[in-house]
Design a protein around this motif. Sequence first.
Motif, PDB file in Angstrom:
ATOM      1  N   ALA A 167       0.835  -1.204   0.000  1.00 23.76           N
ATOM      2  CA  ALA A 167       0.000   0.000   0.000  1.00 23.76           C
ATOM      3  C   ALA A 167       0.873   1.259   0.000  1.00 23.76           C
ATOM      4  CB  ALA A 167      -0.934  -0.006   1.198  1.00 23.76           C
ATOM      5  N   VAL A 168       1.965   1.240   0.773  1.00 21.26           N
ATOM      6  CA  VAL A 168       2.863   2.386   0.833  1.00 21.26           C
ATOM      7  C   VAL A 168       3.560   2.559  -0.531  1.00 21.26           C
ATOM      8  CG1 VAL A 168       5.016   3.244   1.869  1.00 21.26           C
ATOM      9  CG2 VAL A 168       3.230   2.297   3.319  1.00 21.26           C
ATOM     10  N   LEU A 169       4.001   1.453  -1.122  1.00 16.61           N
ATOM     11  CA  LEU A 169       4.663   1.529  -2.431  1.00 16.61           C
ATOM     12  C   LEU A 169       3.712   2.040  -3.508  1.00 16.61           C
ATOM     13  CD1 LEU A 169       6.852  -1.709  -2.462  1.00 16.61           C
ATOM     14  CD2 LEU A 169       7.615   0.643  -2.240  1.00 16.61           C
ATOM     15  N   VAL A 170       2.473   1.557  -3.482  1.00 17.99           N
ATOM     16  CA  VAL A 170       1.482   2.015  -4.452  1.00 17.99           C
ATOM     17  C   VAL A 170       1.162   3.487  -4.210  1.00 17.99           C
ATOM     18  CG1 VAL A 170      -0.930   1.771  -5.172  1.00 17.99           C
ATOM     19  CG2 VAL A 170       0.500  -0.241  -4.891  1.00 17.99           C
ATOM     20  N   ALA A 171       1.015   3.865  -2.942  1.00 17.91           N
ATOM     21  CA  ALA A 171       0.706   5.253  -2.606  1.00 17.91           C
ATOM     22  C   ALA A 171       1.849   6.179  -3.030  1.00 17.91           C
ATOM     23  CB  ALA A 171       0.420   5.390  -1.114  1.00 17.91           C
ATOM     24  N   ALA A 172       3.080   5.732  -2.923  1.00 13.85           N
ATOM     25  CA  ALA A 172       4.223   6.548  -3.325  1.00 13.85           C
ATOM     26  C   ALA A 172       4.436   6.467  -4.842  1.00 13.85           C
ATOM     27  CB  ALA A 172       5.480   6.088  -2.603  1.00 13.85           C
ATOM     28  N   GLY A 173       4.118   5.349  -5.450  1.00 14.40           N
ATOM     29  CA  GLY A 173       4.361   5.138  -6.864  1.00 14.40           C
ATOM     30  C   GLY A 173       3.403   5.889  -7.771  1.00 14.40           C
ATOM     31  N   ILE A 174       2.161   6.014  -7.370  1.00 10.34           N
ATOM     32  CA  ILE A 174       1.162   6.677  -8.214  1.00 10.34           C
ATOM     33  C   ILE A 174       1.506   8.150  -8.428  1.00 10.34           C
ATOM     34  CG2 ILE A 174      -1.254   7.414  -8.322  1.00 10.34           C
ATOM     35  CD1 ILE A 174      -1.993   4.681  -7.193  1.00 10.34           C
TER      36      ILE A 174
ATOM     37  N   ALA B 180       4.599   8.291 -10.701  1.00  4.60           N
ATOM     38  CA  ALA B 180       4.275   7.948 -12.083  1.00  4.60           C
ATOM     39  C   ALA B 180       3.534   9.113 -12.748  1.00  4.60           C
ATOM     40  CB  ALA B 180       3.433   6.680 -12.130  1.00  4.60           C
ATOM     41  N   PHE B 181       2.600   9.711 -12.029  1.00  2.02           N
ATOM     42  CA  PHE B 181       1.852  10.844 -12.569  1.00  2.02           C
ATOM     43  C   PHE B 181       2.795  12.018 -12.852  1.00  2.02           C
ATOM     44  CE2 PHE B 181      -0.635  14.755 -11.990  1.00  2.02           C
ATOM     45  CZ  PHE B 181      -1.564  14.572 -13.018  1.00  2.02           C
ATOM     46  N   THR B 182       3.700  12.318 -11.916  1.00  2.00           N
ATOM     47  CA  THR B 182       4.662  13.400 -12.100  1.00  2.00           C
ATOM     48  C   THR B 182       5.582  13.106 -13.283  1.00  2.00           C
ATOM     49  OG1 THR B 182       4.621  13.844  -9.725  1.00  2.00           O
ATOM     50  CG2 THR B 182       6.487  14.733 -10.970  1.00  2.00           C
ATOM     51  N   GLY B 183       6.046  11.870 -13.382  1.00  2.00           N
ATOM     52  CA  GLY B 183       6.893  11.474 -14.508  1.00  2.00           C
ATOM     53  C   GLY B 183       6.166  11.643 -15.834  1.00  2.00           C
TER      54      GLY B 183
ATOM     55  N   CYS C  16       3.696  13.716 -16.465  1.00  2.00           N
ATOM     56  CA  CYS C  16       3.550  15.160 -16.717  1.00  2.00           C
ATOM     57  C   CYS C  16       4.844  15.742 -17.274  1.00  2.00           C
ATOM     58  CB  CYS C  16       3.153  15.889 -15.444  1.00  2.00           C
ATOM     59  SG  CYS C  16       1.447  15.546 -14.925  1.00  2.00           S
ATOM     60  N   PHE C  17       5.978  15.357 -16.684  1.00  2.00           N
ATOM     61  CA  PHE C  17       7.258  15.838 -17.202  1.00  2.00           C
ATOM     62  C   PHE C  17       7.507  15.338 -18.622  1.00  2.00           C
ATOM     63  CE2 PHE C  17       8.601  16.668 -12.713  1.00  2.00           C
ATOM     64  CZ  PHE C  17       8.853  18.007 -12.894  1.00  2.00           C
ATOM     65  N   TRP C  18       7.100  14.122 -18.921  1.00  2.00           N
ATOM     66  CA  TRP C  18       7.243  13.581 -20.271  1.00  2.00           C
ATOM     67  C   TRP C  18       6.422  14.395 -21.269  1.00  2.00           C
ATOM     68  CZ3 TRP C  18       3.723  11.218 -23.649  1.00  2.00           C
ATOM     69  CH2 TRP C  18       4.290  10.632 -24.783  1.00  2.00           C
ATOM     70  N   LEU C  19       5.177  14.750 -20.884  1.00  2.00           N
ATOM     71  CA  LEU C  19       4.337  15.579 -21.753  1.00  2.00           C
ATOM     72  C   LEU C  19       4.975  16.953 -21.991  1.00  2.00           C
ATOM     73  CD1 LEU C  19       0.724  14.838 -20.457  1.00  2.00           C
ATOM     74  CD2 LEU C  19       1.743  14.144 -22.630  1.00  2.00           C
ATOM     75  N   ILE C  20       5.513  17.535 -20.917  1.00  2.00           N
ATOM     76  CA  ILE C  20       6.157  18.841 -21.047  1.00  2.00           C
ATOM     77  C   ILE C  20       7.368  18.740 -21.968  1.00  2.00           C
ATOM     78  CG2 ILE C  20       7.469  20.608 -19.787  1.00  2.00           C
ATOM     79  CD1 ILE C  20       5.554  20.059 -17.404  1.00  2.00           C
ATOM     80  N   GLN C  21       8.153  17.680 -21.806  1.00  2.00           N
ATOM     81  CA  GLN C  21       9.331  17.485 -22.651  1.00  2.00           C
ATOM     82  C   GLN C  21       8.925  17.332 -24.117  1.00  2.00           C
ATOM     83  OE1 GLN C  21      11.495  13.886 -21.867  1.00  2.00           O
ATOM     84  NE2 GLN C  21      13.282  14.545 -23.040  1.00  2.00           N
TER      85      GLN C  21
END
Length: 120
Positions: free
Chosen positions: A7-14, A17-20, A22-27
Amino acid sequence: MNQTVIAVLVAAGIPSAFTGFCFWLIQQKIQKQAARREQEEQAHRRRREERERLREKNEVLLLQSVNAAIALGEATAKAVQRIPDAHCNGDMHAALEYAAKVKHEQKDFLTRQGLGYLYE
């Protein structure tokens, strides 16, 4: 305990992943803008080179026109001088000398410019 770690890994991973994502879209957007800007610069450079080529052609044509006008003036003046009843005054002779002087100065200038360009 196992479920808590997941649960902690999923909570930290989501969020990561979302931030990554967003950065990919910006790039991707930045890369598209850079490619479009490069295309615009190339088009602008081509237009500028074409204008320069046309300007040079115009200058050559102007120079040829001036030389043609001088040649025509000289031929006309010499033809008038051969007419027995024309009574040419000193102005005709002075104009012919001036035209020849200018023509030679122009030729010398262009020769110096051409040599200077060759040895730059």
